[in-house]
Design an enzyme around this catalytic site. Structure first.
Site, short mmCIF file in Angstrom:
data_model
loop_
_atom_site.label_atom_id
_atom_site.label_comp_id
_atom_site.label_asym_id
_atom_site.label_seq_id
_atom_site.Cartn_x
_atom_site.Cartn_y
_atom_site.Cartn_z
CE LYS A 95 27.14 -4.10 -6.60
NZ LYS A 95 27.34 -3.09 -7.65
NE ARG A 155 7.21 0.60 5.08
CZ ARG A 155 5.97 0.12 4.96
NH1 ARG A 155 5.77 -1.11 4.55
NH2 ARG A 155 4.92 0.88 5.25
NE ARG A 200 -1.69 -2.12 2.91
CZ ARG A 200 -1.85 -3.39 2.54
NH1 ARG A 200 -2.90 -3.75 1.87
NH2 ARG A 200 -0.96 -4.31 2.87
CB THR A 201 3.45 2.49 2.30
OG1 THR A 201 2.68 2.11 3.43
CG2 THR A 201 4.14 3.81 2.57
CG HIS A 257 3.77 4.13 8.65
ND1 HIS A 257 3.92 4.93 7.52
CD2 HIS A 257 3.31 2.92 8.19
CE1 HIS A 257 3.57 4.22 6.45
NE2 HIS A 257 3.20 3.01 6.83
C1 NCD Z 1 1.72 -1.00 8.28
C2 NCD Z 1 3.23 -0.85 8.43
O1 NCD Z 1 3.98 -1.14 7.50
O2 NCD Z 1 3.60 -0.42 9.50
N1 NCD Z 1 1.32 -1.19 6.95
C3 NCD Z 1 1.05 -0.09 6.20
O3 NCD Z 1 1.92 0.72 5.90
N2 NCD Z 1 -0.23 0.10 5.84
C4 NCD Z 1 1.08 -1.93 9.21
C5 NCD Z 1 1.56 -3.34 9.29
O4 NCD Z 1 2.50 -3.75 8.59
O5 NCD Z 1 0.99 -4.09 10.09
#
Ligand code: NCD
Length: 308
Positions: free
Chosen positions: A82, A103, A53-54, A131
């Site tokens: 590397k 991320r 999703r993100t 997040h």
């Molecule tokens: C979340 C995350 O990556 O923290 N997912 C997201 O970005 N919608 C929640 C999760 O992984 O449980």
């Protein structure tokens, strides 16, 4: 919003949040109006952890603003393999892109990386830390369904490792909220988060082990996945796996207006039979990621242009 990095929701004021949500609402109403707005902009995607999703909603958002993306790809296929440091990777990709989305499995990685770059860096999840862009779409969804002031919310599941929970809890302190935290004892909110929340005037918090005790008072129930990948010991995960699931029977005591949210992915926390009810807002929530991330990118990118 200032032309800046977005690392944690702690840095956001009520005015910042309202600016983003209002802009997102405008964009959702008339996406065509911004279709060429950032025609030459390039967004750099650096995902050192899995994401659906993100990553895809950031990519969609940038493309719907007329821009494009460059994607580091998986860690396995990049120079990280590397031995390249995170600082070097972001410094290189900064030269290709107007903003970066990062991320990373390590808490604090986004804050560290942001010190090495001048383009806006958005934290898309740093380990069990924060997040904040997820929080923005969570707030947008809450505002649409229940309103943000005078809100009673239950946040349930893995409150220890769940970064979406940490970011959401801090952001909600800008509003008048009752926050109920429901989890097994071993997955309670980190004590420093509880301490910080207690310092906020308009926020009342309580911690519970059982949903039943608070369910009927809730406007929103925000359910989260147990973050298996963050447990140092698989046996500890097995002790709590499968707890805190909801189905139609669980919801018998809930208000008819209860909004159920989940950042997704879900494993078994929400029975599929709930999907067809008026309570379910989690797919709408995921879809809101596009206009909200468009608004964030628009504000961050426009902030860097002198003619705006
Ligand atoms: C979340 C995350 O990556 O923290 N997912 C997201 O970005 N919608 C929640 C999760 O992984 O449980």
């Amino acid at each position: 919003m200032r032309h800046d990095h977005l690392i944690t929701s702690k840095q956001l004021s009520r005015a910042d949040i309202e600016t983003v949500l209002d802009r997102a609402a405008e964009i959702a109403d008339d996406p065509a109006a911004v279709a060429d707005r950032h025609a030459n902009a390039v967004l750099g995607l650096l995902f050192f952890e899995p994401s659906t999703r993100t990553k895809m909603s950031f990519e969609t958002a940038m493309k719907r603003l007329g821009g494009s993306v460059v994607d580091m790809g998986s860690v396995e296929s990049s120079s990280v393999k590397k031995g390249e440091t995170l600082a070097d990777t972001v410094r290189v990709i900064e030269g290709y892109a107007d903003a970066l989305v990062l991320r990373h499995p390590k808490q604090g990685a986004a804050a560290m990386a942001s010190e090495f770059v001048d383009v806006p860096l958005l934290n898309a999840g740093d380990g069990a830390g924060h997040h904040p862009t997820q929080t923005m779409l969570d707030l947008y969804t809450i505002r649409e369904n229940a309103g943000l002031d005078d809100l009673t919310i239950g946040i349930m599941g893995d409150l220890k490792y769940g970064r979406t929970v940490h970011s959401l809890a801090y952001a909600l302190t800008n509003f008048d909220t009752h926050q109920h935290f429901i989890s097994p004892e071993s997955l309670q909110l980190p004590r420093e988060v509880v301490y910080d929340l207690h310092q906020q005037d308009d926020t009342q918090i309580r911690e519970h082990e059982a949903l039943e005790s608070v369910l009927s008072s809730l406007d929103v129930l925000y359910v989260t996945r147990i973050q298996r990948e963050r447990f140092p010991d698989e046996n500890e995960y097995q002790k709590v796996a499968g707890e805190y699931q909801i189905d139609l029977e669980t919801l018998e005591e809930a208000s008819d207006d209860l909004t159920i949210m989940h950042p997704l992915p879900r494993v078994d926390e929400i029975a599929p039979e709930i999907d067809e009810t008026e309570h379910a807002a989690y797919f709408e929530q995921a879809h809101n990621g596009v206009p909200v991330r468009m608004a964030l990118l628009d504000l961050l990118l426009a902030g860097g242009e002198s003619d705006e």
